[in-house]
Design a protein around this motif. Structure first.
Motif, PDB file in Angstrom:
ATOM      1  N   ILE A  89       0.959  -1.146  -0.152  1.00  0.00           N
ATOM      2  CA  ILE A  89       0.027  -0.049   0.165  1.00  0.00           C
ATOM      3  C   ILE A  89       0.713   1.192  -0.141  1.00  0.00           C
ATOM      4  N   ASP A  90       1.894   1.333   0.953  1.00  0.00           N
ATOM      5  CA  ASP A  90       2.574   2.466   0.990  1.00  0.00           C
ATOM      6  C   ASP A  90       3.636   2.591  -0.151  1.00  0.00           C
ATOM      7  N   ARG A  91       4.243   1.438  -0.595  1.00  0.00           N
ATOM      8  CA  ARG A  91       5.208   1.376  -1.530  1.00  0.00           C
ATOM      9  C   ARG A  91       4.631   1.842  -3.180  1.00  0.00           C
ATOM     10  N   ARG A  92       3.504   1.337  -3.238  1.00  0.00           N
ATOM     11  CA  ARG A  92       2.679   1.455  -4.571  1.00  0.00           C
ATOM     12  C   ARG A  92       1.833   2.538  -4.564  1.00  0.00           C
ATOM     13  N   ASN A  93       1.752   3.237  -3.535  1.00  0.00           N
ATOM     14  CA  ASN A  93       0.903   4.703  -3.180  1.00  0.00           C
ATOM     15  C   ASN A  93      -0.434   4.057  -3.795  1.00  0.00           C
ATOM     16  N   VAL A  94      -1.034   3.041  -2.876  1.00  0.00           N
ATOM     17  CA  VAL A  94      -2.467   2.624  -3.262  1.00  0.00           C
ATOM     18  C   VAL A  94      -3.347   3.270  -2.345  1.00  0.00           C
ATOM     19  N   TYR A  95      -3.703   4.545  -2.840  1.00  0.00           N
ATOM     20  CA  TYR A  95      -4.564   5.226  -2.094  1.00  0.00           C
ATOM     21  C   TYR A  95      -5.569   6.196  -3.230  1.00  0.00           C
ATOM     22  N   GLY A  96      -6.328   6.953  -2.677  1.00  0.00           N
ATOM     23  CA  GLY A  96      -7.425   7.498  -3.573  1.00  0.00           C
ATOM     24  C   GLY A  96      -8.685   6.894  -3.480  1.00  0.00           C
ATOM     25  N   ILE A  97      -9.550   7.837  -4.214  1.00  0.00           N
ATOM     26  CA  ILE A  97     -10.965   7.113  -4.117  1.00  0.00           C
ATOM     27  C   ILE A  97     -11.112   5.562  -4.955  1.00  0.00           C
ATOM     28  N   GLU A  98     -10.374   5.590  -5.768  1.00  0.00           N
ATOM     29  CA  GLU A  98     -10.534   4.191  -6.678  1.00  0.00           C
ATOM     30  C   GLU A  98      -9.956   3.236  -6.165  1.00  0.00           C
ATOM     31  N   PHE A  99      -8.613   3.481  -5.682  1.00  0.00           N
ATOM     32  CA  PHE A  99      -7.512   2.543  -5.226  1.00  0.00           C
ATOM     33  C   PHE A  99      -7.689   2.064  -3.652  1.00  0.00           C
ATOM     34  N   PHE A 100      -7.830   2.897  -2.889  1.00  0.00           N
ATOM     35  CA  PHE A 100      -7.974   2.831  -1.554  1.00  0.00           C
ATOM     36  C   PHE A 100      -8.498   1.579  -1.113  1.00  0.00           C
ATOM     37  N   GLY A 101      -7.964   0.462  -0.286  1.00  0.00           N
ATOM     38  CA  GLY A 101      -8.430  -0.776  -0.055  1.00  0.00           C
ATOM     39  C   GLY A 101      -7.989  -1.961  -0.970  1.00  0.00           C
ATOM     40  N   ASP A 102      -7.579  -1.692  -2.168  1.00  0.00           N
ATOM     41  CA  ASP A 102      -6.967  -2.500  -3.144  1.00  0.00           C
ATOM     42  C   ASP A 102      -5.741  -2.724  -2.806  1.00  0.00           C
ATOM     43  N   THR A 103      -4.878  -3.781  -3.819  1.00  0.00           N
ATOM     44  CA  THR A 103      -3.647  -3.695  -3.681  1.00  0.00           C
ATOM     45  C   THR A 103      -2.985  -3.775  -5.019  1.00  0.00           C
ATOM     46  N   ASP A 104      -1.676  -3.378  -5.324  1.00  0.00           N
ATOM     47  CA  ASP A 104      -1.151  -3.353  -6.538  1.00  0.00           C
ATOM     48  C   ASP A 104      -0.497  -4.692  -6.909  1.00  0.00           C
ATOM     49  N   GLN A 105      -0.474  -4.898  -8.390  1.00  0.00           N
ATOM     50  CA  GLN A 105       0.019  -6.310  -8.824  1.00  0.00           C
ATOM     51  C   GLN A 105       1.582  -6.265  -8.721  1.00  0.00           C
ATOM     52  N   GLU A 106       1.948  -5.206  -8.208  1.00  0.00           N
ATOM     53  CA  GLU A 106       3.820  -5.444  -8.080  1.00  0.00           C
ATOM     54  C   GLU A 106       4.666  -5.374  -9.214  1.00  0.00           C
ATOM     55  N   THR A 111       2.841   2.083 -15.215  1.00  0.00           N
ATOM     56  CA  THR A 111       2.710   3.578 -15.286  1.00  0.00           C
ATOM     57  C   THR A 111       1.262   3.897 -14.950  1.00  0.00           C
ATOM     58  N   TRP A 112       1.055   5.158 -14.874  1.00  0.00           N
ATOM     59  CA  TRP A 112      -0.275   5.760 -14.560  1.00  0.00           C
ATOM     60  C   TRP A 112      -1.417   5.142 -15.565  1.00  0.00           C
ATOM     61  N   THR A 113      -0.857   4.825 -16.771  1.00  0.00           N
ATOM     62  CA  THR A 113      -2.009   4.498 -17.834  1.00  0.00           C
ATOM     63  C   THR A 113      -2.105   3.059 -18.006  1.00  0.00           C
ATOM     64  N   THR A 114      -1.099   2.216 -17.368  1.00  0.00           N
ATOM     65  CA  THR A 114      -1.038   0.712 -17.419  1.00  0.00           C
ATOM     66  C   THR A 114      -1.084   0.170 -16.040  1.00  0.00           C
ATOM     67  N   ARG A 115      -1.540   0.846 -15.053  1.00  0.00           N
ATOM     68  CA  ARG A 115      -1.468   0.069 -13.543  1.00  0.00           C
ATOM     69  C   ARG A 115      -2.095  -1.174 -13.483  1.00  0.00           C
ATOM     70  N   GLN A 116      -1.648  -2.148 -12.909  1.00  0.00           N
ATOM     71  CA  GLN A 116      -2.364  -3.374 -12.668  1.00  0.00           C
ATOM     72  C   GLN A 116      -2.772  -3.428 -11.227  1.00  0.00           C
ATOM     73  N   MET A 117      -4.251  -3.371 -11.119  1.00  0.00           N
ATOM     74  CA  MET A 117      -4.489  -3.850  -9.606  1.00  0.00           C
ATOM     75  C   MET A 117      -4.957  -5.272  -9.517  1.00  0.00           C
ATOM     76  N   SER A 118      -4.779  -5.655  -8.243  1.00  0.00           N
ATOM     77  CA  SER A 118      -5.279  -6.943  -7.824  1.00  0.00           C
ATOM     78  C   SER A 118      -6.670  -7.193  -7.810  1.00  0.00           C
ATOM     79  N   ASN A 119      -7.476  -6.285  -7.451  1.00  0.00           N
ATOM     80  CA  ASN A 119      -8.850  -6.214  -7.292  1.00  0.00           C
ATOM     81  C   ASN A 119      -9.354  -7.462  -6.122  1.00  0.00           C
TER      82      ASN A 119
END
Length: 336
Positions: A89-106, A111-119
């Motif tokens: 969450i901290d390293r990948r900046n998983v914050y904001g209305i859309e992302f907070f509570g999710d995790t990043d695919q690492e 980039t900000w146009t190809t970011r992969q979220m784990s859902n």
């Protein structure tokens, strides 16, 4: 926020006389932001049976496993790669209305146009709530809360309309993908145990509503043969688990009926002698097989453990895993 998403907010309006300090506004805001929680002991949660067959924390017997779970909230408990939640969450900046509570695919290439979220693949909120129940650490509960709320707001398709309307996407779990819009909503990625468990702990009606939307979507797909026959064991596995768990929560017969219908397809595909499912692909994904067998057991259990055909199917399949799938030379199952 893209179409089909929603975002729930809680706001406090506190009208008072006098100064902020006299009105104890700091205390009021703190209580609103971090409310009291009625918490039982881990022993009570585990022994209640409400969370299924759950093992108590045991650092002597399973030190590596317990340390890995601890590392989800405390990076000091494990190496940097095992700290998959808090550090992600901290390293990948998983914050904001859309992302907070999710995790990043690492991925190191996003980039900000190809970011992969784990859902929250494999049901992150359920994993955190289970850890909370076993260990009693409220930090797991706090993360589970953000995950559950993200799940019922962002990771469920709440609306489809226009020329691209397709009933099979209504209430579907969003699959991991670029941002949250490459949903590819499939029965390979569907779970609601975390939402139901969060509802059991908190009474949050939106968690129950989210679980209902997912269960309705799964039942529709099975009953209409939409995406219900993909050649992977996890498809019927996740579908049956979702339906059985929601039936257990509501006792609405239509969900059990849909689970039984999917189960009948599974049993019809099982090799009568060797035990694996789907003769075209005899189980090259043992972890997917695990999802399916767990689902079959949950169905057998909730229907009274009287279905001897289903019981025999589970035992036959377990025999295939033990005798055929296990690679003795490598001391491992094949990966896939």
């Amino acid at each position: 926020i893209f179409g089909g998403f929603r975002k729930t907010h809680e706001m406090l309006y506190y009208f008072h006389l006098g100064s902020a300090s006299d009105a104890r506004t700091a205390e009021i805001v703190t209580a609103f932001q971090d409310p009291l929680i009625a918490q039982a002991s881990p022993r009570h949660y585990v022994s209640s049976g409400a969370l299924g067959a759950t093992a108590s924390e045991d650092r002597k017997k399973y030190p590596d496993y317990e340390r890995l779970i601890d590392a989800q909230i405390d990076p000091a408990a494990g190496d940097s790669r095992s700290s998959l939640i808090v550090s992600n969450i901290d390293r990948r900046n998983v914050y904001g209305i859309e992302f907070f509570g999710d995790t990043d695919q690492e991925s190191d290439t996003w980039t900000w146009t190809t970011r992969q979220m784990s859902n929250l693949e494999q049901d992150g909120s359920w994993a955190m709530l289970l850890a909370f129940a076993r260990k009693g650490d409220l930090r797991f509960f706090d993360i589970a809360t953000s995950m559950a709320r993200h799940s019922y707001d962002i990771d469920i398709n709440h609306a489809t309309s226009g020329m691209d309307y397709d009933r099979k996407y209504e209430g579907a779990n969003r699959k991991h993908g670029t941002y949250n819009i490459d949903n590819g909503a499939e029965l390979t990625h569907v779970w609601l145990q975390g939402l139901l468990t969060y509802y059991y702990f908190t009474g949050d009606p939106l968690a129950l509503e989210g679980a209902r939307r997912i269960a309705d979507n799964v039942a529709y797909r099975i009953n209409s043969n939409r995406d219900a026959a993909r050649n992977e064991e996890r498809v019927p596995g996740w579908a049956i688990k979702a339906l059985v768990q929601f039936y257990d929560a509501t006792h609405a017969q239509k969900y059990l009926d849909a689970a039984i219908a999917m189960n009948n397809k599974v049993l019809a595909s099982q090799h009568p002698a060797r035990g694996y499912f789907d003769s075209e692909k005899p189980g090259v994904n043992p972890w997917m097989c695990g999802v399916l067998v767990e689902a079959l057991y949950e169905l057998w259990d909730i229907t009274g453990r009287r279905d001897n055909t289903l019981r025999a199917s589970i035992i036959n399949f377990a025999g295939w895993l033990k005798n055929d799938a296990w690679g003795a030379a490598h001391n491992a199952f094949p990966s896939g």
